[in-house]
Write a protein that holds these residues in place. Sequence first.
Motif, short mmCIF file in Angstrom:
data_model
loop_
_atom_site.label_atom_id
_atom_site.label_comp_id
_atom_site.label_asym_id
_atom_site.label_seq_id
_atom_site.Cartn_x
_atom_site.Cartn_y
_atom_site.Cartn_z
N ALA A 1 50.22 73.63 10.99
CA ALA A 1 49.55 72.95 12.10
C ALA A 1 48.29 73.71 12.52
N ASN A 2 48.42 75.02 12.71
CA ASN A 2 47.26 75.83 13.04
C ASN A 2 46.24 75.84 11.90
N LEU A 3 46.76 75.85 10.69
CA LEU A 3 45.90 75.84 9.52
C LEU A 3 45.00 74.61 9.51
N GLY A 4 45.56 73.46 9.88
CA GLY A 4 44.79 72.22 9.88
C GLY A 4 43.58 72.27 10.79
N ILE A 5 43.74 72.90 11.95
CA ILE A 5 42.62 72.99 12.90
C ILE A 5 41.65 74.10 12.51
N PHE A 6 42.18 75.27 12.15
CA PHE A 6 41.30 76.42 11.93
C PHE A 6 40.61 76.40 10.57
N GLY B 1 30.92 77.91 9.54
CA GLY B 1 30.66 79.06 8.69
C GLY B 1 29.96 78.72 7.38
N ILE B 2 30.25 77.54 6.80
CA ILE B 2 29.72 77.20 5.48
C ILE B 2 29.02 75.84 5.47
N LEU B 3 29.75 74.79 5.77
CA LEU B 3 29.23 73.44 5.56
C LEU B 3 28.06 73.11 6.49
N LEU B 4 28.22 73.39 7.77
CA LEU B 4 27.15 73.07 8.73
C LEU B 4 25.88 73.87 8.47
N PRO B 5 25.94 75.20 8.26
CA PRO B 5 24.71 75.94 7.96
C PRO B 5 24.01 75.43 6.70
N GLN B 6 24.79 75.13 5.65
CA GLN B 6 24.19 74.63 4.42
C GLN B 6 23.59 73.24 4.62
N GLN B 7 24.28 72.39 5.35
CA GLN B 7 23.78 71.05 5.62
C GLN B 7 22.48 71.11 6.43
N ILE B 8 22.43 72.00 7.41
CA ILE B 8 21.23 72.14 8.23
C ILE B 8 20.06 72.64 7.37
N ALA B 9 20.32 73.61 6.49
CA ALA B 9 19.26 74.11 5.62
C ALA B 9 18.72 73.03 4.70
N GLY C 1 43.40 80.00 8.24
CA GLY C 1 42.53 78.83 8.37
C GLY C 1 41.08 79.21 8.56
N ALA C 2 40.83 80.15 9.48
CA ALA C 2 39.44 80.53 9.80
C ALA C 2 38.74 81.14 8.60
N LEU C 3 39.43 82.01 7.85
CA LEU C 3 38.81 82.65 6.69
C LEU C 3 39.03 81.84 5.42
N GLY C 4 40.21 81.22 5.31
CA GLY C 4 40.46 80.35 4.17
C GLY C 4 39.54 79.14 4.18
N GLY C 5 39.14 78.72 5.39
CA GLY C 5 38.19 77.61 5.49
C GLY C 5 36.87 77.94 4.82
N GLN C 6 36.47 79.21 4.90
CA GLN C 6 35.23 79.61 4.23
C GLN C 6 35.40 79.59 2.72
N ILE C 7 36.60 79.96 2.25
CA ILE C 7 36.85 79.91 0.80
C ILE C 7 36.82 78.47 0.31
#
Length: 432
Positions: A45-50, A58-66, A182-188
């Motif tokens: 459950a926590n994994l789904g949010i984080f 951390g990854i998708l938004l910065p790349q999308q903005i660039a 979740g927070a760090l695995g999300g970056q992976i």
Amino acid sequence: MTSPSDRTPTPPLTQKTFVATAAGNDDPPPPVKGLRRLMTWIVPANLGIFLVWGAVPGILLPQQIAVQLGEENKVANLALIATIGAFASMIAQPIAGQISDRTRSRFGRRAPWIVLGALAGALSLVGLAFAGSIVGFIIAWTLVQICFNFAQGPLSAVMPDRVPVRRRGSFATLFGIGMMVGALGGQIVGSFFFRSITLGYVVFAVFAVVVLTLFVVFNPDHSSARIQPEPFDLRAFLGTFWVNPVKHPDFFWAFTGRLLLYTGYFTVVGFQLYLLTDYFGVEYPEQVIPLLGILSLVGIVVSTVISGPLSDRIGRRKPFVFASALFVSVAFALPWAWADITAWMIMTFIAGFGFGMFQAVDTALISEVLPSAESFGKDLGVVNIAATLPQTLAPGVAGAIVLAFGYATLFPIAIVLGILGACAVWPIKAVR
């Protein structure tokens, strides 16, 4: 045989009666049905949010903005979008907690908001995938923040609602594993969608809805339908955003410690993509990020699994907080003194180990200093600002620092914040 007129109707439960039957504040507590199942399901459950909080800012938004708005202003644009979204998050979570405290349904106080927040958040993520202007980014990211915080706030209240005090260290360990994996695995995972951002948003949206819905299905909440509704109190509603630090000093110091430590950690780790490309000169960051994420996760999981149960056994939380600040400070000193990708790799493991130690005990520590059993959702909504806000605001804070002083300044600022965060825990009297 009694007649219908002789029967005494069952009185409606008051808020105080309802919370008195919960396991959260009883020690020793009554038996909690399904506790093992609850402790198992809190991880996904926590994994789904984080995963969302790790992958998107951390990854998708910065790349999308660039890509969409241009490389030349990417730091400033990300700082603006992240800052506005983070303040929406800060407002949304305590409101969500207060609303869930007052919710009356046969499904309980928390479950409806966990599911509705996940559904709305998923739709907002899909909308973010199609943003093409800075206004569109701001609106979509703000909606993502608000909606997922309406799921996260009530989910956080599950521990004081339903977990006995003597089991909270172990529960906090599992809670922290889901959060940090979740927070760090999300970056992976997010790095795998570095060139397919829209698909990445859809995958994270679907996963969040599925796991949070399954959490609610397999861990049904206590019915709140019979709780006597309380009249709306504007002063109490405005108090959603405030806990008196004079009246509740332990809660204040726990909040401050978490806020400072999280801000220091995520100011560096949450700005990883631009640090890799602009500070370390990595040409293909999507190839390096998975390895870095694995190093962080190994450190976090090892220290979390050890620290949570050990803090339960010795009955102490503060020593682990102080040790975590020491580990993270030493880790951040490495890339500050040695601007090389090798130093960054070593840093990710050591910082992960230190932060996992903190995360393992901090959730249990905070659950023991909550001001009132009648407002678990609201109070945890306030304190969870200190966890969620730094993660989502990190690109804004880091961007402002980089624009003003350069990338290297991120490291000493993060070290100072971490040390101050550990010192803030020292005045807490209710926890050793």
